[in-house]
Design a protein around this motif. Structure first.
Motif, PDB file in Angstrom:
ATOM      1  N   GLN A  69       0.838  -1.202   0.000  1.00 44.90           N
ATOM      2  CA  GLN A  69       0.000   0.000   0.000  1.00 44.90           C
ATOM      3  C   GLN A  69       0.872   1.251   0.000  1.00 44.90           C
ATOM      4  O   GLN A  69       0.609   2.208  -0.728  1.00 44.90           O
ATOM      5  CB  GLN A  69      -0.916   0.011   1.231  1.00 44.90           C
ATOM      6  CG  GLN A  69      -1.736   1.302   1.384  1.00 44.90           C
ATOM      7  CD  GLN A  69      -2.683   1.529   0.231  1.00 44.90           C
ATOM      8  OE1 GLN A  69      -3.549   0.698  -0.065  1.00 44.90           O
ATOM      9  NE2 GLN A  69      -2.532   2.660  -0.465  1.00 44.90           N
ATOM     10  N   HIS A  70       1.904   1.250   0.839  1.00 49.01           N
ATOM     11  CA  HIS A  70       2.848   2.370   0.865  1.00 49.01           C
ATOM     12  C   HIS A  70       4.159   1.890   0.262  1.00 49.01           C
ATOM     13  O   HIS A  70       4.729   0.890   0.701  1.00 49.01           O
ATOM     14  CB  HIS A  70       3.090   2.858   2.293  1.00 49.01           C
ATOM     15  CG  HIS A  70       4.166   3.892   2.379  1.00 49.01           C
ATOM     16  ND1 HIS A  70       3.976   5.194   1.952  1.00 49.01           N
ATOM     17  CD2 HIS A  70       5.457   3.826   2.804  1.00 49.01           C
ATOM     18  CE1 HIS A  70       5.087   5.877   2.127  1.00 49.01           C
ATOM     19  NE2 HIS A  70       6.000   5.080   2.646  1.00 49.01           N
ATOM     20  N   GLN A  71       4.636   2.614  -0.730  1.00 49.87           N
ATOM     21  CA  GLN A  71       5.841   2.198  -1.438  1.00 49.87           C
ATOM     22  C   GLN A  71       7.088   2.763  -0.737  1.00 49.87           C
ATOM     23  O   GLN A  71       7.413   3.949  -0.851  1.00 49.87           O
ATOM     24  CB  GLN A  71       5.777   2.669  -2.885  1.00 49.87           C
ATOM     25  CG  GLN A  71       4.672   1.991  -3.689  1.00 49.87           C
ATOM     26  CD  GLN A  71       4.950   0.523  -3.907  1.00 49.87           C
ATOM     27  OE1 GLN A  71       5.980   0.132  -4.435  1.00 49.87           O
ATOM     28  NE2 GLN A  71       4.012  -0.322  -3.522  1.00 49.87           N
ATOM     29  N   GLU A  72       7.758   1.913  -0.008  1.00 48.48           N
ATOM     30  CA  GLU A  72       8.984   2.314   0.686  1.00 48.48           C
ATOM     31  C   GLU A  72      10.049   2.753  -0.324  1.00 48.48           C
ATOM     32  O   GLU A  72      10.175   2.180  -1.405  1.00 48.48           O
ATOM     33  CB  GLU A  72       9.522   1.135   1.496  1.00 48.48           C
ATOM     34  CG  GLU A  72      10.849   1.389   2.185  1.00 48.48           C
ATOM     35  CD  GLU A  72      11.458   0.137   2.772  1.00 48.48           C
ATOM     36  OE1 GLU A  72      12.547   0.241   3.364  1.00 48.48           O
ATOM     37  OE2 GLU A  72      10.856  -0.950   2.625  1.00 48.48           O
ATOM     38  N   ASP A  90       7.418   9.603  -1.172  1.00 52.65           N
ATOM     39  CA  ASP A  90       6.266   9.102  -0.413  1.00 52.65           C
ATOM     40  C   ASP A  90       5.058   8.971  -1.318  1.00 52.65           C
ATOM     41  O   ASP A  90       4.215   9.877  -1.419  1.00 52.65           O
ATOM     42  CB  ASP A  90       5.971  10.042   0.765  1.00 52.65           C
ATOM     43  CG  ASP A  90       7.102  10.047   1.786  1.00 52.65           C
ATOM     44  OD1 ASP A  90       7.640   8.959   2.049  1.00 52.65           O
ATOM     45  OD2 ASP A  90       7.446  11.137   2.277  1.00 52.65           O
ATOM     46  N   ALA A  92       1.877   6.333  -2.854  1.00 54.49           N
ATOM     47  CA  ALA A  92       1.043   5.163  -2.577  1.00 54.49           C
ATOM     48  C   ALA A  92       1.202   4.125  -3.680  1.00 54.49           C
ATOM     49  O   ALA A  92       1.500   4.461  -4.831  1.00 54.49           O
ATOM     50  CB  ALA A  92      -0.423   5.574  -2.479  1.00 54.49           C
ATOM     51  N   GLY A 114       9.182  -2.222  -1.964  1.00 51.63           N
ATOM     52  CA  GLY A 114       8.970  -0.818  -2.286  1.00 51.63           C
ATOM     53  C   GLY A 114       9.567  -0.470  -3.630  1.00 51.63           C
ATOM     54  O   GLY A 114       9.637  -1.312  -4.534  1.00 51.63           O
ATOM     55  N   PRO A 133      -0.387   6.740  -8.120  1.00 53.17           N
ATOM     56  CA  PRO A 133       0.138   5.501  -7.519  1.00 53.17           C
ATOM     57  C   PRO A 133       1.201   4.875  -8.410  1.00 53.17           C
ATOM     58  O   PRO A 133       1.073   4.860  -9.642  1.00 53.17           O
ATOM     59  CB  PRO A 133      -1.101   4.605  -7.419  1.00 53.17           C
ATOM     60  CG  PRO A 133      -2.253   5.553  -7.393  1.00 53.17           C
ATOM     61  CD  PRO A 133      -1.854   6.700  -8.270  1.00 53.17           C
TER      62      PRO A 133
END
Length: 274
Positions: A69-72, A90, A92, A114, A133
């Motif tokens: 969900q969150h792309q490191e 930062d 998504a 990520g 995204p």
């Protein structure tokens, strides 16, 4: 700041190949490649609801898609200035969409992966607002040009889902041959290799391109290891059969690191996109 695009809507999601260069790219703000990624590439992202990037820096035994969900931001490089390790993109991911695509193309999923620097570095320049995204599709470990071309063909329908496919690698990539002083002259072998690749791409000579290792001039010099060229073949495979290839950018850094960017427009609207 959003950019107004001059790209015809029917081609807004035509696949792109970019050369992402050195991790120092974001710090070297006066180069032609920096200017392209920062001021021109943004127009080519407009119209995308999501961006799928195939980076040279992620290989897996089988094709794998990030469903995080969150792309490191992965700082997968060493020995560079501390400021580069403080950069974070930062953005998504799109877990549901990524999972749907994985099922569609028969890929595995990874909910932890990520964005490596082949993905986030060009994006932090081109889309710093991180409002689209972004997620990655791995390359196939030890895969051939034909393997990656076939993988790209599986992605052709993604445009119907609002997804832009970007291959992020390098048109040439020989780290040992680089001119670390970054002199003004480009090595002839690098220019010759790039010209051969672009000419055969524009002529639709797919069989010759797939056999580049034995047919291209200076192939081994341009790519001692060919991982950085495989994203080109994914983008090429994702293109329409009757694509028209346009060179979006070409420059060479450090003597022979080619920063070539290509887009594969649909034939019927390619003239407007030139």
């Amino acid at each position: 700041m959003p950019h107004s695009s001059n790209i015809p809507q029917t081609n807004a999601l035509a696949p792109i190949f970019i050369s992402h260069g050195s991790p120092m790219l974001v710090a070297r703000q006066s180069t032609p490649a920096f200017n392209f990624l920062h001021t021109e590439l943004p127009d080519h992202l407009d119209g995308a609801q999501a961006i799928l990037i195939v980076s040279a820096h992620w290989q897996a035994p089988v094709a794998t898609i990030s469903t995080a969900q969150h792309q490191e931001t992965i700082h997968d490089f060493y020995g560079f200035p501390d400021a580069l390790y403080q950069l974070h993109y930062d953005v998504a991911g799109a877990p549901d969409l990524a999972s749907t695509i994985a099922q569609k193309i028969g890929a595995k999923t990874d909910d932890q992966r990520g964005l490596d620097h082949g993905a986030w570095m060009p994006m932090i320049l081109a889309r710093p607002q991180a409002d689209i995204p972004v997620f990655q599709l791995s390359m196939i470990e030890n895969g051939s040009p034909a393997d990656h071309f076939a993988l790209g063909k599986k992605l052709r329908d993604l445009r119907e889902m609002g997804v832009l496919v970007i291959g992020s690698g390098a048109m040439t990539h020989n780290l040992r041959a680089l001119d670390r002083n970054d002199g003004p002259n480009a090595d002839a072998w690098a220019e010759e290799f790039c010209q051969w690749m672009v000419e055969n791409t524009k002529q639709h000579d797919i069989d010759t391109l797939l056999a580049y290792r034995s047919k291209a001039p200076h192939a081994l010099m341009a790519h001692p290891h060919d991982d950085h060229l495989m994203p080109f073949y994914v983008a090429l495979g994702a293109a329409d059969d009757h694509y028209v290839c346009k060179t979006l950018h070409h420059s060479i850094e450090f003597g022979n690191l080619a920063m070539t960017a290509l887009r594969f427009y649909d034939q019927e609207t390619s003239i407007k996109a030139a």
